[in-house]
Design an enzyme around this catalytic site. Structure first.
Site, mmCIF file in Angstrom:
data_model
loop_
_atom_site.group_PDB
_atom_site.id
_atom_site.type_symbol
_atom_site.label_atom_id
_atom_site.label_comp_id
_atom_site.label_asym_id
_atom_site.label_seq_id
_atom_site.Cartn_x
_atom_site.Cartn_y
_atom_site.Cartn_z
ATOM 1 N N LYS A 1 -7.072 -9.345 6.339
ATOM 2 C CA LYS A 1 -8.135 -9.240 7.354
ATOM 3 C C LYS A 1 -8.917 -10.540 7.459
ATOM 4 C CE LYS A 1 -8.382 -4.565 8.510
ATOM 5 N NZ LYS A 1 -9.040 -3.283 8.301
ATOM 6 N N LYS B 1 4.311 -4.834 9.041
ATOM 7 C CA LYS B 1 3.886 -3.441 9.206
ATOM 8 C C LYS B 1 3.503 -3.144 10.670
ATOM 9 C CE LYS B 1 -0.388 -2.359 8.170
ATOM 10 N NZ LYS B 1 -1.677 -1.968 7.609
ATOM 11 N N LYS C 1 -2.112 -0.849 14.384
ATOM 12 C CA LYS C 1 -2.816 -0.517 15.623
ATOM 13 C C LYS C 1 -3.621 -1.697 16.143
ATOM 14 C CE LYS C 1 -6.189 1.972 12.839
ATOM 15 N NZ LYS C 1 -6.191 3.216 12.131
HETATM 16 P P1 TYM Z 1 -5.888 3.082 8.448
HETATM 17 O O1 TYM Z 1 -6.840 3.642 9.434
HETATM 18 O O2 TYM Z 1 -5.498 1.660 8.548
HETATM 19 O O3 TYM Z 1 -4.548 3.925 8.462
HETATM 20 C C1 TYM Z 1 -4.571 5.329 8.359
HETATM 21 C C2 TYM Z 1 -3.383 5.825 7.575
HETATM 22 O O4 TYM Z 1 -2.174 5.384 8.184
HETATM 23 C C3 TYM Z 1 -1.372 4.726 7.223
HETATM 24 N N1 TYM Z 1 -0.610 3.661 7.907
HETATM 25 C C4 TYM Z 1 0.708 3.570 7.896
HETATM 26 N N2 TYM Z 1 1.660 4.322 7.312
HETATM 27 C C5 TYM Z 1 2.934 3.959 7.507
HETATM 28 N N3 TYM Z 1 3.310 2.887 8.249
HETATM 29 C C6 TYM Z 1 2.390 2.102 8.851
HETATM 30 N N4 TYM Z 1 2.760 1.070 9.591
HETATM 31 C C7 TYM Z 1 1.018 2.429 8.680
HETATM 32 N N5 TYM Z 1 -0.130 1.894 9.139
HETATM 33 C C8 TYM Z 1 -1.126 2.658 8.645
HETATM 34 C C9 TYM Z 1 -2.337 4.161 6.202
HETATM 35 O O5 TYM Z 1 -1.707 3.912 4.964
HETATM 36 C C10 TYM Z 1 -3.353 5.260 6.133
HETATM 37 O O6 TYM Z 1 -2.934 6.279 5.248
HETATM 38 N N6 TYM Z 1 -8.657 2.451 4.390
HETATM 39 C C11 TYM Z 1 -7.965 3.421 5.189
HETATM 40 C C12 TYM Z 1 -8.871 4.529 5.695
HETATM 41 C C13 TYM Z 1 -9.638 5.199 4.624
HETATM 42 C C14 TYM Z 1 -9.155 6.158 3.703
HETATM 43 C C15 TYM Z 1 -10.269 6.518 2.890
HETATM 44 C C16 TYM Z 1 -7.892 6.699 3.487
HETATM 45 C C17 TYM Z 1 -10.962 5.029 4.364
HETATM 46 N N7 TYM Z 1 -11.361 5.812 3.319
HETATM 47 C C18 TYM Z 1 -10.133 7.428 1.833
HETATM 48 C C19 TYM Z 1 -7.773 7.637 2.438
HETATM 49 C C20 TYM Z 1 -8.877 7.975 1.633
HETATM 50 C C21 TYM Z 1 -7.346 2.715 6.362
HETATM 51 O O7 TYM Z 1 -7.736 1.656 6.746
HETATM 52 O O8 TYM Z 1 -6.374 3.416 6.975
#
Ligand code: TYM
Length: 332
Positions: free
Chosen positions: A113, A195, A198
């Site tokens: 980031k 990866k 979004k």
């Molecule tokens: P975020 O919003 O980036 O992504 C949400 C979930 O999607 C998964 N993910 C993917 N899985 C497979 N392939 C991909 N290309 C891919 N891109 C994203 C992420 O692994 C995630 O599970 N920090 C977290 C949000 C968060 C969170 C938490 C998650 C905040 N507090 C507590 C679990 C528990 C995040 O940025 O996810």
């Protein structure tokens, strides 16, 4: 016997991709019958990069709608918006004092980031994993179903919890990360060694769950592959990254093994394979979209879900916070 507890969430910071769905949300749906689940919309995390306020508010509600449309039952599970439960920020502060600069600076997401947002390397970006630890630990979660990219954050959560418990006794449950069988890391369609994200600038790189069906099909049909013309899954072979990715996507939406799928395309070209992947993905998403659209005119229903959710989330999280405050010596 009480069910074990799950906590997870997605940031409302952009279009929810097929990666988010296959890596996380689909797994949540599958797990909800066996666990007591708490799924939040992580709006506080998303302001670590600049957001347009009106867009953020809209995306937060759209994401709630999407959780429900994907099949998460709001009556059986706790669904809420992170910023509506103040204990998240309060516990994050305490845990900041039990987390080291060295361990935070090793986080790959932080480094990525910083590279992406060089003009806004704020302290929130750095302490982001501490807020994530607070999210999870407040609910005494046993299991955290996420995609592979979040596993490092689960590890640091375990380290912080273990450190706190070593000082004060068993305050926090030590959670485990949980990956889906297929789809733990869905790759970009245009650069399949990266990866799917979004926040990618190129919309052809990702599939949004809310894309038009013909756009989804087009993106899959023009996904970058290789010139070998053989549909075969070869783990770790970078030249096959595109085909490996499409096979994984197909496996995740159909529940079949990658090898069995590949066997169907022996002697056939990529065209037929891509067309079938596109169809499988569209057919998988179709009922989600129908449910999503049916919820669109129903603002009151959504407000009632997140209002009830906030009440319950506050009650649970406040209990853990009070325990922590007592342990560290705050007057209650
Ligand atoms: P975020 O919003 O980036 O992504 C949400 C979930 O999607 C998964 N993910 C993917 N899985 C497979 N392939 C991909 N290309 C891919 N891109 C994203 C992420 O692994 C995630 O599970 N920090 C977290 C949000 C968060 C969170 C938490 C998650 C905040 N507090 C507590 C679990 C528990 C995040 O940025 O996810």
């Amino acid at each position: 016997m009480d069910k074990k507890i799950i906590f997870s969430g997605v940031q409302p910071s952009g279009n929810i991709t097929l990666g988010n769905y296959l890596g996380a949300i689909k797994n949540w749906v599958d797990l909800q019958k066996d666990y007591s689940c708490r799924y939040a919309i992580m709006d506080m995390h998303s302001i670590t990069v600049r957001q347009d306020p009106a867009q953020l508010r809209k995306r937060t509600l759209d994401l709630l709608k999407l959780y429900i449309a994907c099949g998460i039952d709001p009556e059986e599970n706790l669904l809420f918006i992170q910023s509506q439960a103040p204990a998240h920020a309060q516990l994050a502060w305490v845990l900041n004092c039990y987390t080291y600069m060295g361990e935070l600076s090793r986080m790959t997401q932080y480094k990525d980031k910083c590279a992406q947002h060089a003009d806004n390397i704020n302290a929130g970006l750095f302490t982001y994993p501490v807020l994530m630890a607070a999210d999870i630990l407040l609910y005494q979660a046993d299991l955290v179903p996420v995609g592979k990219d979040q596993m490092q954050h689960i590890e640091i959560t375990r380290d912080i919890a273990g450190r706190f418990n070593a000082l004060y006794g068993d305050v926090f449950k030590i959670p485990e990360g949980f990956l889906p069988k297929a789809g733990a890391k869905v790759m970009s369609l245009t650069e399949p060694t990266k990866k799917m994200s979004k926040s990618d600038e190129n919309p052809k790189a990702y599939i949004s769950i809310l894309d038009d069906f013909n756009v989804i099909a087009k993106k899959i049909k023009s996904a970058v592959t290789d010139s070998e013309g053989v549909v075969e899954y070869r783990e770790g072979d970078e030249t096959k990254a595109g085909i490996n990715n499409l096979l994984t996507i197909m496996a995740a939406v159909t529940g079949r093994a990658v090898e069995d799928i590949a066997a169907d395309y022996a002697g056939k070209g990529y065209g037929a394979f891509k067309a079938d992947v596109a169809e499988a993905v569209v057919e998988h998403i179709r009922p989600i979209r129908e449910k999503y659209d049916s919820l669109s005119g129903n603002k009151d229903y959504l407000v009632s879900i997140y209002t009830k959710g906030a009440e319950k989330a506050c009650a649970i999280s406040e209990r853990t916070l009070q325990k922590v405050y007592k342990k560290v010596g705050f007057v209650l």
